[in-house]
Design a protein around this motif. Structure first.
Motif, PDB file in Angstrom:
ATOM      1  N   THR A  13      41.548  37.294  32.356  1.00  0.00           N
ATOM      2  CA  THR A  13      41.085  36.077  31.678  1.00  0.00           C
ATOM      3  C   THR A  13      41.958  34.933  32.174  1.00  0.00           C
ATOM      4  OG1 THR A  13      42.610  36.488  29.839  1.00  0.00           O
ATOM      5  CG2 THR A  13      40.354  37.346  29.612  1.00  0.00           C
ATOM      6  N   GLY A  14      41.655  33.724  31.750  1.00  0.00           N
ATOM      7  CA  GLY A  14      42.507  32.600  32.114  1.00  0.00           C
ATOM      8  C   GLY A  14      42.022  31.872  33.351  1.00  0.00           C
ATOM      9  N   PRO A  34      45.928  38.456  31.516  1.00  0.00           N
ATOM     10  CA  PRO A  34      45.583  37.036  31.704  1.00  0.00           C
ATOM     11  C   PRO A  34      46.186  36.487  32.992  1.00  0.00           C
ATOM     12  CG  PRO A  34      47.375  37.255  30.124  1.00  0.00           C
ATOM     13  CD  PRO A  34      46.949  38.648  30.457  1.00  0.00           C
ATOM     14  N   TYR A  53      35.655  35.068  37.496  1.00  0.00           N
ATOM     15  CA  TYR A  53      36.999  34.512  37.651  1.00  0.00           C
ATOM     16  C   TYR A  53      37.375  34.323  39.114  1.00  0.00           C
ATOM     17  CZ  TYR A  53      37.635  34.984  32.660  1.00  0.00           C
ATOM     18  OH  TYR A  53      37.508  34.840  31.294  1.00  0.00           O
ATOM     19  N   LYS A 101      47.747  33.338  34.519  1.00  0.00           N
ATOM     20  CA  LYS A 101      48.347  32.063  34.123  1.00  0.00           C
ATOM     21  C   LYS A 101      48.886  31.262  35.301  1.00  0.00           C
ATOM     22  CE  LYS A 101      49.657  33.758  29.527  1.00  0.00           C
ATOM     23  NZ  LYS A 101      50.762  33.899  28.536  1.00  0.00           N
ATOM     24  N   GLY A 144      50.985  38.507  31.440  1.00  0.00           N
ATOM     25  CA  GLY A 144      50.710  37.299  32.195  1.00  0.00           C
ATOM     26  C   GLY A 144      51.464  37.194  33.513  1.00  0.00           C
TER      27      GLY A 144
END
Length: 529
Positions: free
Chosen positions: A484-485, A459, A504, A461, A410
Motif C-alpha cells: 500500500t502507500g 506499506p 501500485y 513509504k 515500512g
C-alpha cells in the motif's frame, strides 16, 4: 653565508635605500632571505602574506605568520634522489606548479610548489589588477606545512597516504628545459600514485594504482570489480577531521588487488592542500564564507552544517561508493578513528614540523584536533543522513537483478545481484532502507537485460524509480508481493521492456538522452567521469 635581498632592485634613491635597509635589519627574520649551505637552506615560504592589522581585520589573519617564518629545507638535486630521477612533464592545477619525475624503476614522483597563485585562472585582463592580488593573498588560508603531519595521523587512522617531504629546488642542469620555470623554489616532494607501488606500505603495496575514472569505469562495467567501501568511509571521516573539503574524484587514486575472484580497489587520498583550511577569520572572508559553504574552516567542531560543506565537492562520489553501508558502519568507523587518533599520535605528528613552526601552530592544532576528534560520531551521523536522503543505486553493464522486498514496518530491503561474465549470478550488495532516513530511491539497471523483482508485504513509504537502461528489461512480481502507500514509477525507454502495469505501479514512457543510462552515461550524469 650571503643573504639574497631582491627588495632593493629599484632605482637609486638615498632616502628610500636608507629606509629599506632599516626595515630589513629590523625585520629580516620574517623576510624571504635565504641562508644556504651545501645541503640546506633557510627560507620562508611566503613572507609576502604578512599584512597590516587593517588588512588582516578585513581579509583575515589566516596562517600569515607561518608563511613568513623561515624554515630549514634540504636542497634537492635530481641526480641524488632515488639513484637519479628525470623530469618528464610539467603540470598542476590552476594554482599549483607541478613537475613530474621518474626513476629508473619507472616509479613516478611529483614536485609541487608550496606557494600558490590562483590568480592565473583569471582572464589575462584581470591578472594585473587588485582582483588578482586579493586572490593570491588568500593563499594564506592554507597552512604551508599542513601536509607534512598527515602521514603520521593517517598511519594511525588506517588511511593510505603519500609521504611528502619539504625540499628546496635549486639551480640544477638535470632539470633541462624546466630549469627556468622551477629553479629556486620551496617545494613538496612526494610519490605520484600511479602504476606499480608493490613495495610501498603506505599505498597498501599495490601492483597497480589507477585513476578514479578508470576505477569507476571498471565498477560499472564488471561486477567482479569492487571498491573497499569501508576503507573509503574511514578515509572520508579522516578528511572531515582534517577539515579537508576539496576531495573531488581527481584527489583520489585506487590501489588494485586481487582477492579470490574479486578485484578490490582501495582508496589512496592525495593532495592535502586544503586540509586545516582557515578562512572565516576576517570580516570580508567571513561574509564570503556564507556564500561558499564548501570553504570549511578548521575550528573546534564538526557540525551537521560543517559536514554539508565538507562533502559539497564529493557528494555524488560519496553517495555512489557508500550506498550500501549502514549507519552502524558509519558509527563504528568514527569510534575506531577516535580510538586510533589518540593524544600520543597527535603529539607525534606535530613533531614532524620544524621547531619554529611548532612554536606557531602546535598548541592550536593540538587543541583543535582533540576537540574535532570528539565530534567524529556526530559527523558520521550527519554524513550518513545527508547521503541517504536521496539514493541512487547503479547496476552494471552485465545482467543485474534488483530485488525490492517490502517490510511490514515500512522499511525496504534492496538486494543487488549481478552476473559475472556469463557465470552464475552473485549477490553483490544489500541494505535495509528506512523511510525515516530515505525519501527516494532511484535504481539504474544500465547495460544488458536487467530484472526488477518485487516481493514482500507492507506499506511503501519511499518514492521508488526504476530505469532499466539498455536492452530488454523485465519487471517480476513475487506471489507474496502486496503493498500500500506510494506507487512505484517505472520509466520505459521503449526498447521492448516487459513492464506490467498495476495498482501500485506506474509505467511512464521515457526518451533518454543519448547513452544516458548505459554505464558511461550514468557516470557522466553524476559527474563521476
Amino acid at each position: 653565508m650571503p643573504y639574497s635581498i631582491p627588495l632593493l632592485k629599484r632605482k637609486s634613491c638615498p632616502l628610500r635605500s636608507l629606509l629599506a635597509l632599516t626595515f630589513l635589519l629590523l625585520f629580516c627574520p620574517l623576510l624571504s632571505f635565504s641562508q644556504a649551505t651545501d645541503s640546506t637552506i633557510m627560507v620562508a615560504a611566503g613572507p609576502h602574506y604578512l599584512k597590516s592589522p587593517f588588512h588582516r581585520f578585513w581579509f583575515g589573519s589566516h596562517y600569515r605568520k607561518v608563511w613568513a617564518q623561515p624554515v630549514q629545507a634540504p636542497i634537492f638535486r635530481l641526480g641524488q634522489f632515488k639513484g637519479g630521477v628525470t623530469p618528464i612533464q610539467q603540470g598542476g592545477s590552476f594554482q599549483t606548479r607541478n613537475l613530474r619525475l621518474v626513476d629508473a624503476q619507472k616509479r613516478e614522483y611529483v614536485l609541487r610548489s608550496i606557494d600558490k597563485d590562483p590568480s592565473v585562472a583569471l582572464p589575462k585582463f584581470f591578472q594585473k589588477t587588485f582582483v588578482a592580488k586579493m586572490m593570491r593573498d588568500q593563499t594564506s588560508v592554507i597552512h604551508p606545512y599542513g601536509a607534512f603531519i598527515v602521514p603520521t595521523l593517517a598511519d594511525a587512522a588506517g588511511v593510505y597516504h603519500t609521504n611528502p617531504q619539504l625540499v628546496y629546488l635549486t639551480q640544477d642542469k638535470a632539470l633541462g628545459e624546466y630549469e627556468g620555470e622551477f629553479a629556486n623554489m620551496l617545494m613538496l616532494l612526494e610519490e605520484r600514485p600511479d602504476g606499480n607501488w608493490e613495495n610501498l606500505e603506505s599505498f597498501g603495496k599495490p601492483k597497480d594504482v589507477v585513476s578514479s575514472r578508470k576505477a569507476f569505469e571498471k565498477f560499472i562495467a564488471d561486477p567482479s570489480h569492487q571498491v573497499d567501501s569501508k576503507r573509503y568511509l574511514t578515509s572520508r571521516l579522516f578528511d572531515m577531521w582534517l577539515s579537508d573539503w576539496s576531495r573531488r574524484e581527481d584527489q583520489w587514486r585506487w590501489g588494485v588487488a586481487k582477492k579470490g575472484g574479486t578485484t578490490v580497489y582501495s582508496p589512496i587520498p592525495r593532495d592535502r592542500d586544503h586540509a586545516f583550511f582557515k578562512f572565516d577569520d576576517g570580516v570580508l572572508t567571513f561574509i564570503m564564507s556564507l556564500f561558499k559553504p564548501n570553504y570549511q574552516t578548521f575550528d573546534r567542531s564538526i557540525s551537521a552544517k560543517n559536514v554539508r560543506g565538507l562533502i559539497k565537492s564529493s557528494k555524488e562520489m560519496d553517495a555512489y561508493l557508500l550506498a550500501y553501508l549502514s549507519e552502524e558502519d558509519f558509527q563504528m568507523a568514527a569510534i575506531e578513528l577516535q580510538q586510533n587518533l589518540n593524544d600520543a599520535v597527535i603529539e607525534k605528528a606535530l613533531q614532524q614540523w620544524p621547531q619554529s613552526i611548532r612554536d606557531l601552530s602546535a598548541k592550536e592544532f593540538t587543541k583543535l584536533l582533540k576537540a574535532r576528534r570528539e565530534d567524529l560520531p556526530r559527523a558520521a551521523t550527519a554524513f550518513y543522513r545527508l547521503l541517504n536522503q536521496k539514493v541512487h543505486l547503479a547496476g552494471t553493464n552485465e545482467k543485474d537483478w534488483f530485488e525490492l522486498k517490502f517490510q511490514p514496518d515500512g522499511k525496504l530491503l534492496v538486494k543487488h545481484w549481478a552476473e559475472e561474465k556469463d557465470e552464475e549470478r552473485k549477490l553483490l550488495n544489500q541494505k535495509m532502507f528506512s523511510p525515516a532516513e530515505t525519501n527516494s530511491i532511484a535504481v539504474y539497471g544500465l547495460g544488458k537485460s536487467d530484472d526488477l523483482v518485487l516481493s514482500g508485504n507492507g506499506p511503501n513509504k519511499i518514492e521508488i524509480q526504476w530505469y532499466g537502461g539498455e536492452d530488454t528489461d523485465a519487471l517480476k512480481v513475487e506471489k507474496d508481493w502486496k503493498i500500500t502507500g506510494k506507487k512505484l514509477k517505472l520509466l520505459d525507454e521503449g526498447d521492448g521492456n516487459d513492464y506490467t502495469k498495476g495498482k501500485y505501479i506506474n509505467v511512464n514512457e521515457y526518451q533518454p538522452r543519448a547513452k544516458e543510462f548505459d554505464a558511461e552515461g550514468w557516470l557522466l550524469r553524476y559527474r563521476l567521469h
